[in-house]
Design an enzyme around this catalytic site. Structure first.
Site, short mmCIF file in Angstrom:
data_model
loop_
_atom_site.label_atom_id
_atom_site.label_comp_id
_atom_site.label_asym_id
_atom_site.label_seq_id
_atom_site.Cartn_x
_atom_site.Cartn_y
_atom_site.Cartn_z
N LYS A 23 0.93 -1.36 -0.15
CA LYS A 23 -0.15 0.20 -0.18
C LYS A 23 0.95 1.26 -0.02
O LYS A 23 0.50 2.29 -0.87
CB LYS A 23 -1.09 0.04 1.12
N ASN A 24 1.84 1.26 0.90
CA ASN A 24 2.72 2.61 0.99
C ASN A 24 3.42 2.81 -0.24
O ASN A 24 3.69 4.13 -0.37
CB ASN A 24 3.27 2.59 2.35
N CYS A 118 -3.26 12.88 13.36
CA CYS A 118 -3.77 11.49 12.93
C CYS A 118 -3.87 11.01 14.31
O CYS A 118 -3.38 11.13 15.46
CB CYS A 118 -2.78 10.89 11.96
N ARG A 123 1.72 14.62 13.36
CA ARG A 123 2.62 14.26 12.09
C ARG A 123 2.77 15.45 11.05
O ARG A 123 2.18 15.92 10.25
CB ARG A 123 1.76 13.12 11.17
N ASP A 306 4.87 0.19 12.01
CA ASP A 306 3.56 -0.33 11.66
C ASP A 306 3.56 -1.97 11.97
O ASP A 306 2.34 -2.36 11.71
CB ASP A 306 3.59 -0.34 10.16
N ARG A 398 -8.53 0.20 5.12
CA ARG A 398 -7.48 1.03 4.32
C ARG A 398 -6.59 0.29 3.95
O ARG A 398 -5.80 0.84 2.84
CB ARG A 398 -7.04 2.07 5.47
C1 UD1 Z 1 4.85 6.49 6.54
C2 UD1 Z 1 4.16 5.45 6.38
C3 UD1 Z 1 3.41 4.80 7.75
C4 UD1 Z 1 4.53 4.60 8.71
C5 UD1 Z 1 5.64 5.63 8.69
C6 UD1 Z 1 6.98 5.24 9.55
C7 UD1 Z 1 3.12 5.74 4.26
C8 UD1 Z 1 1.89 6.28 3.54
N1 UD1 Z 1 3.00 5.96 5.61
O1 UD1 Z 1 4.29 7.55 7.29
O2 UD1 Z 1 2.68 3.68 7.64
O3 UD1 Z 1 4.34 4.32 9.84
O4 UD1 Z 1 6.00 5.99 7.46
O5 UD1 Z 1 7.55 4.06 9.08
O6 UD1 Z 1 4.06 5.58 3.74
N2 UD1 Z 1 8.26 13.80 10.94
C9 UD1 Z 1 8.51 15.17 10.93
N3 UD1 Z 1 8.36 16.22 10.05
C10 UD1 Z 1 7.90 15.63 8.92
C11 UD1 Z 1 7.59 14.53 8.45
C12 UD1 Z 1 7.87 13.36 9.40
O7 UD1 Z 1 9.05 15.54 12.18
O8 UD1 Z 1 7.94 16.81 8.06
C13 UD1 Z 1 8.40 12.94 11.80
C14 UD1 Z 1 7.09 12.34 12.20
O9 UD1 Z 1 6.27 13.04 13.19
C15 UD1 Z 1 7.18 10.92 12.76
C16 UD1 Z 1 8.71 10.62 11.88
O10 UD1 Z 1 9.00 11.85 11.26
O11 UD1 Z 1 7.68 11.04 14.14
C17 UD1 Z 1 8.56 9.47 10.89
O12 UD1 Z 1 7.31 10.07 10.14
P1 UD1 Z 1 7.38 9.65 8.43
O13 UD1 Z 1 8.45 8.73 8.35
O14 UD1 Z 1 7.16 10.86 7.78
O15 UD1 Z 1 6.12 8.79 8.18
P2 UD1 Z 1 4.91 9.02 7.09
O16 UD1 Z 1 5.57 9.30 5.65
O17 UD1 Z 1 3.77 9.79 7.46
#
Ligand code: UD1
Length: 433
Positions: A23-24, A118, A123, A306, A398
């Site tokens: 999915k991701n 979320c 996030r 996850d 989802r």
């Molecule tokens: C993706 C996955 C999700 C998984 C996560 C971590 C998808 C669609 N979703 O989510 O299933 O749980 O990776 O493996 O691929 N952060 C910041 N600033 C930013 C972006 C992120 O501080 O601009 C922080 C977040 O709060 C979190 C960490 O970085 O603590 C990791 O987040 P991130 O890897 O971005 O997760 P997603 O891409 O949202």
């Protein structure tokens, strides 16, 4: 009508299950597909709700989406008329924000609703926006929208302050047609980062180093048609691995890349389950009571956040005291109360769950708090004595394709029925005895 799962626990899972596309990875790849004006064919697409919402978002901006079958779609981005993705989509699925990077990269402008908080914690998107700005884009926020545009996008050296899957993908998308060279340092290394990069390269992009913490992108003028098959879903596979171990079953999990599962296989082996690796399958079997361990989530190749609720559920039934430390998202233990209602003994202190293994769980009426926790609670239901109902399964749907069918094919007593349908509950109970 809202549905729920009903489960009668206690049956070991046995047999074979085939894992769907990731999915991701698919979310990034579908967004990337709009970046060419030629037709792109994508297969091994998981037929799950998040994917269908993103496809609707892609259609809403004017791209042509031709769903050839449940796992195959053709996308043509030449008909795009709008660079604004509205609130409805982003509220349903956060990852529609990949359209920000894709539209910015293709048209030098994009406007996407700001994703809200979320269930698993706050996030932020600061790293995504930092990347866009480094490429020369102006980013404005207001009226709940992120509005970004640039005269030209120019490659740059970007150091990510946080390892972020989403930001790494979004910056790759925005940079692949920028002028010159972009370097993303401290990039995320998840298998789906590599898959999105491979897909972009198959369309003519020039991206090197995906899967390491330094990704180098040389901007190309345009992207072209491609046919691409998405990698298998690491987390769906991991969930079935845990379910096999928890039920003391024996399951061959097919269509996987065993390397992507190493952190999960490693933990399962450590606590006493047997994991056999084949070219594109893993077999998990287990007969004895499992042992305690320590798990700490971290970015790939570490133990995936996850999979945190699923492994915690397994440890709730293992011998001794285990700890599970969540280091990515701050609010990811919301399922613990539901597990305690089923008889688990877990104490959460900050970002650590201290788990005293119990001898068994008992069925209850529970609610899925989010996607992965929902799947973990289904696993709990499968090992519990008696009947369990799990509602709010729209979260589970989802990301898990035909979850109940795949479980049933492995011998589980599980069905999807309407919420509050007592007759359906009675019918299920009569059927399974
Ligand atoms: C993706 C996955 C999700 C998984 C996560 C971590 C998808 C669609 N979703 O989510 O299933 O749980 O990776 O493996 O691929 N952060 C910041 N600033 C930013 C972006 C992120 O501080 O601009 C922080 C977040 O709060 C979190 C960490 O970085 O603590 C990791 O987040 P991130 O890897 O971005 O997760 P997603 O891409 O949202």
């Amino acid at each position: 009508m809202e549905n729920q799962y009903i489960i009668k626990g206690g049956t070991p899972l046995r047999g074979e299950v085939t894992i769907s596309g990731a999915k991701n990875a698919a979310l990034g790849i579908l967004a990337a597909a709009i970046m060419t004006d030629e037709t792109v064919l994508i297969d091994n697409l998981p037929n799950v709700r998040d994917i269908n919402v993103l496809l609707s978002a892609i259609e809403s901006i004017g791209a042509t989406v031709n769903r050839i079958g449940p796992h195959e779609v053709e996308i043509n981005g030449s008909t795009i008329t709008d660079v604004t993705v509205d609130d409805d989509f982003i509220r349903k699925i956060r990852a529609s924000y990949y359209l920000l990077g894709a539209l910015l990269g293709k048209y030098n402008k994009a406007k996407v609703a700001l994703p809200g908080g979320c269930d698993i914690g706050s996030r932020p998107m600061d790293q995504h926006l930092k990347g866009f700005r480094a490429l020369g884009a102006t980013v404005n926020m207001g009226f709940g929208m992120i509005d970004t545009h640039a005269d030209v996008l120019t490659g740059n050296h970007i150091f990510m302050d946080v390892v972020s899957v989403g930001a790494t993908i979004n910056i790759m998308l925005a940079a692949c047609m920028a002028e010159g060279k972009t370097v993303i340092e401290n990039a995320a290394k998840e298998p789906h980062i590599v898959d999105v990069a491979n897909f972009l390269n198959s369309m003519g992009a020039n991206i090197k180093g995906a899967g390491t913490d330094k990704i180098r992108i040389r901007g190309v003028e345009k992207l072209h048609a491609s046919e691409y098959s998405i990698i298998p879903d690491q987390i769906e596979a991991g969930t079935f691995m845990v379910a096999a171990a928890a039920t003391k079953g024996d399951v061959l999990i097919k269509n996987v890349i065993p390397k992507h599962l190493e952190a999960i296989s490693g933990k399962l082996t450590e606590i006493g389950a047997t994991v056999e690796e084949f070219d594109d399958a893993v077999r998990v079997h287990c007969t004895e009571r499992l042992h305690h361990t320590q798990v700490k989530t971290s970015p790939y190749p570490g133990f995936p956040t996850d999979m945190q609720p699923q492994i915690a559920t397994l440890l709730a039934l293992s011998d001794g005291t285990s700890t599970v430390t969540e280091s990515i998202f701050e609010n990811r233990f919301k399922y613990v109360d539901e597990l305690m209602r089923m008889g688990a003994n877990i104490k959460v202190e900050g970002n650590v769950a201290i788990i005293e293994g119990v001898g068994g769980l008992t069925g209850a009426s529970i609610s899925a708090p989010d996607l992965r926790a929902g799947a973990a609670l289904v696993v709990a239901g499968l090992v519990s004595e008696g009947y369990t109902t799990v509602d709010s399964i729209q979260y589970i749907e989802r990301g898990y394709e035909c979850f109940e069918d795949k479980m049933t094919a492995l011998g589980a007593y599980m069905d999807k029925i309407p919420v509050d349908d007592d007759r359906a509950i009675q019918k299920f109970k009569l059927k399974v005895g």
